[in-house]
Enzyme design. Structure first.
Site, PDB file in Angstrom:
ATOM      1  N   GLU A  57      34.964  53.871  38.310  1.00 44.00           N
ATOM      2  CA  GLU A  57      36.087  54.681  38.876  1.00 44.00           C
ATOM      3  C   GLU A  57      37.134  54.697  38.005  1.00 44.00           C
ATOM      4  O   GLU A  57      37.155  53.915  36.708  1.00 44.00           O
ATOM      5  CB  GLU A  57      36.606  54.250  40.186  1.00 44.00           C
ATOM      6  CG  GLU A  57      35.500  54.061  41.244  1.00 44.00           C
ATOM      7  CD  GLU A  57      35.370  55.455  41.891  1.00 44.00           C
ATOM      8  OE1 GLU A  57      35.779  56.364  41.416  1.00 44.00           O
ATOM      9  OE2 GLU A  57      34.285  55.646  42.775  1.00 44.00           O
ATOM     10  N   ASP A  88      23.029  53.066  39.970  1.00 45.97           N
ATOM     11  CA  ASP A  88      23.995  52.414  40.852  1.00 45.97           C
ATOM     12  C   ASP A  88      23.314  52.118  42.206  1.00 45.97           C
ATOM     13  O   ASP A  88      22.366  52.784  42.444  1.00 45.97           O
ATOM     14  CB  ASP A  88      25.238  52.949  40.967  1.00 45.97           C
ATOM     15  CG  ASP A  88      25.300  54.562  41.030  1.00 45.97           C
ATOM     16  OD1 ASP A  88      24.188  54.901  41.434  1.00 45.97           O
ATOM     17  OD2 ASP A  88      26.383  55.141  41.069  1.00 45.97           O
ATOM     18  N   ASN A 128      36.765  62.714  40.838  1.00 40.12           N
ATOM     19  CA  ASN A 128      38.007  62.121  40.021  1.00 40.12           C
ATOM     20  C   ASN A 128      37.305  61.735  38.567  1.00 40.12           C
ATOM     21  O   ASN A 128      38.253  60.924  38.053  1.00 40.12           O
ATOM     22  CB  ASN A 128      38.411  60.851  40.899  1.00 40.12           C
ATOM     23  CG  ASN A 128      37.248  59.799  41.144  1.00 40.12           C
ATOM     24  OD1 ASN A 128      36.218  60.229  40.330  1.00 40.12           O
ATOM     25  ND2 ASN A 128      37.637  58.746  41.636  1.00 40.12           N
ATOM     26  N   HIS A 155      34.756  60.145  37.753  1.00 47.71           N
ATOM     27  CA  HIS A 155      33.864  58.991  37.734  1.00 47.71           C
ATOM     28  C   HIS A 155      32.473  59.335  37.278  1.00 47.71           C
ATOM     29  O   HIS A 155      31.875  60.439  37.466  1.00 47.71           O
ATOM     30  CB  HIS A 155      33.962  57.943  38.973  1.00 47.71           C
ATOM     31  CG  HIS A 155      33.035  58.536  40.101  1.00 47.71           C
ATOM     32  ND1 HIS A 155      33.403  58.443  41.594  1.00 47.71           N
ATOM     33  CD2 HIS A 155      31.917  59.266  40.223  1.00 47.71           C
ATOM     34  CE1 HIS A 155      32.320  58.972  42.194  1.00 47.71           C
ATOM     35  NE2 HIS A 155      31.633  59.476  41.588  1.00 47.71           N
TER      36      HIS A 155
HETATM   37  C1  F6R Z   1      25.352  58.765  41.870  1.00 46.22           C
HETATM   38  C2  F6R Z   1      26.471  58.449  40.906  1.00 46.22           C
HETATM   39  C3  F6R Z   1      27.858  59.442  41.001  1.00 46.22           C
HETATM   40  C4  F6R Z   1      27.529  60.838  41.315  1.00 46.22           C
HETATM   41  C5  F6R Z   1      28.952  61.458  41.430  1.00 46.22           C
HETATM   42  C6  F6R Z   1      28.670  62.977  41.915  1.00 46.22           C
HETATM   43  O1  F6R Z   1      24.233  57.975  41.416  1.00 46.22           O
HETATM   44  O2  F6R Z   1      26.613  57.672  39.998  1.00 46.22           O
HETATM   45  O3  F6R Z   1      28.433  59.138  39.926  1.00 46.22           O
HETATM   46  O4  F6R Z   1      26.964  61.167  39.980  1.00 46.22           O
HETATM   47  O5  F6R Z   1      29.636  60.945  42.511  1.00 46.22           O
HETATM   48  O6  F6R Z   1      28.195  63.107  42.868  1.00 46.22           O
HETATM   49  P1  F6R Z   1      27.565  64.448  43.563  1.00 46.22           P
HETATM   50  O7  F6R Z   1      26.616  64.898  42.699  1.00 46.22           O
HETATM   51  O8  F6R Z   1      26.890  64.090  44.778  1.00 46.22           O
HETATM   52  O9  F6R Z   1      28.735  65.438  43.413  1.00 46.22           O
END
Ligand code: F6R
Length: 242
Positions: A143, A67, A136, A138
């Protein structure tokens, strides 16, 4: 699905790095799907260390990231391109021309997303996709409530995400309101998926994702349907494991 229980974040990172390095050694021209965030930082650090020792060669690897914020310049310190360069690519011998992140500067959504889908297709497909897990449920920026079948698309960031990101920017106006993300369909097409999860704060969502019903309300639950998923999680993240 295989679950590896790690002692802590460091151990999780080493175990995940082992799986990624095995992938690169077995198939030097493989395609890695990569993530940003705090979960993979230790994995990247470990891979850099092994690269410096001469144990891994990334020169033939291609990467596609999950992303990118829409509207952010790659040189913006909050962009995911900047994150990947500074935390990983700048420290290994990967050819930057073969590292792909959605084009945050392309404001035409249709162009940006179809171009990225084409890039993924042209790589021949992702061999190993590394994923973190959102609080959550995702994965990528998919989301809760998003349809499962999508490829790369543009998402409106939740107000809570915008507020959480506010601290990294000069003003709220500068905080991106949208992002491009690989869709669940793109993620599920990877041949192998490695989900890394650390910390007590993710224990409940991890348990629900892997043992609960498969629903777009918890995007990571779809991983139950993939035939080659490895979960590397630390003891704290597995503390609610049922
Ligand atoms: C990042 C991404 C997100 C993260 C997720 C967990 O490229 O796609 O889905 O993997 O938000 O974030 P952290 O690792 O910071 O807890």
């Amino acid at each position: 699905m295989i679950i590896y229980k790690a002692q802590d974040y460091k151990d999780m990172s080493r175990k995940a790095a082992n799986i990624l390095s095995a992938q690169v050694i077995m198939k030097p021209n493989c395609v890695l799907g990569l993530a940003t965030g705090s979960s993979p930082l230790g994995t990247y650090k470990q891979l850099i260390e092994w690269y410096e020792k001469g144990d891994i060669d990334f020169s033939n690897v291609t990467s596609v990231n999950l992303d990118e914020y829409k509207g952010l310049d790659p040189n913006n310190k909050q962009s995911y391109r900047y994150f990947m360069n500074t935390n990983f690519f700048d420290h290994i011998n990967i050819d930057k021309k073969k590292t792909f992140v959605p084009d945050g500067l392309e404001m035409d959504t249709e162009k940006a997303t179809s171009k990225y889908n084409e890039i993924i297709r042209n790589t021949g497909g992702v061999d190993l996709q590394l994923l973190g897990l959102g609080h959550n449920g995702h994965i990528g920026f998919n989301e809760p409530g998003e349809q499962f079948e999508k490829e790369t698309h543009c998402v409106d960031l939740a107000q809570t995400t915008i507020e959480a990101n506010r601290r990294f920017f000069d003003s709220e106006d500068d905080v991106p309101k949208q992002a491009y993300t690989m869709g669940i369909k793109s993620i599920m097409q990877a041949k192998k998926i490695v989900l890394i999860v650390s910390g007590q704060d993710k224990a409940e969502i991890l348990d629900k994702a892997l043992n609960g019903p498969i629903t777009p309300e918890l995007p990571a639950s779809i991983l139950q349907l993939h035939n080659d998923v490895i979960v590397v999680a630390d003891k704290a993240a597995l503390s609610k494991w049922s």
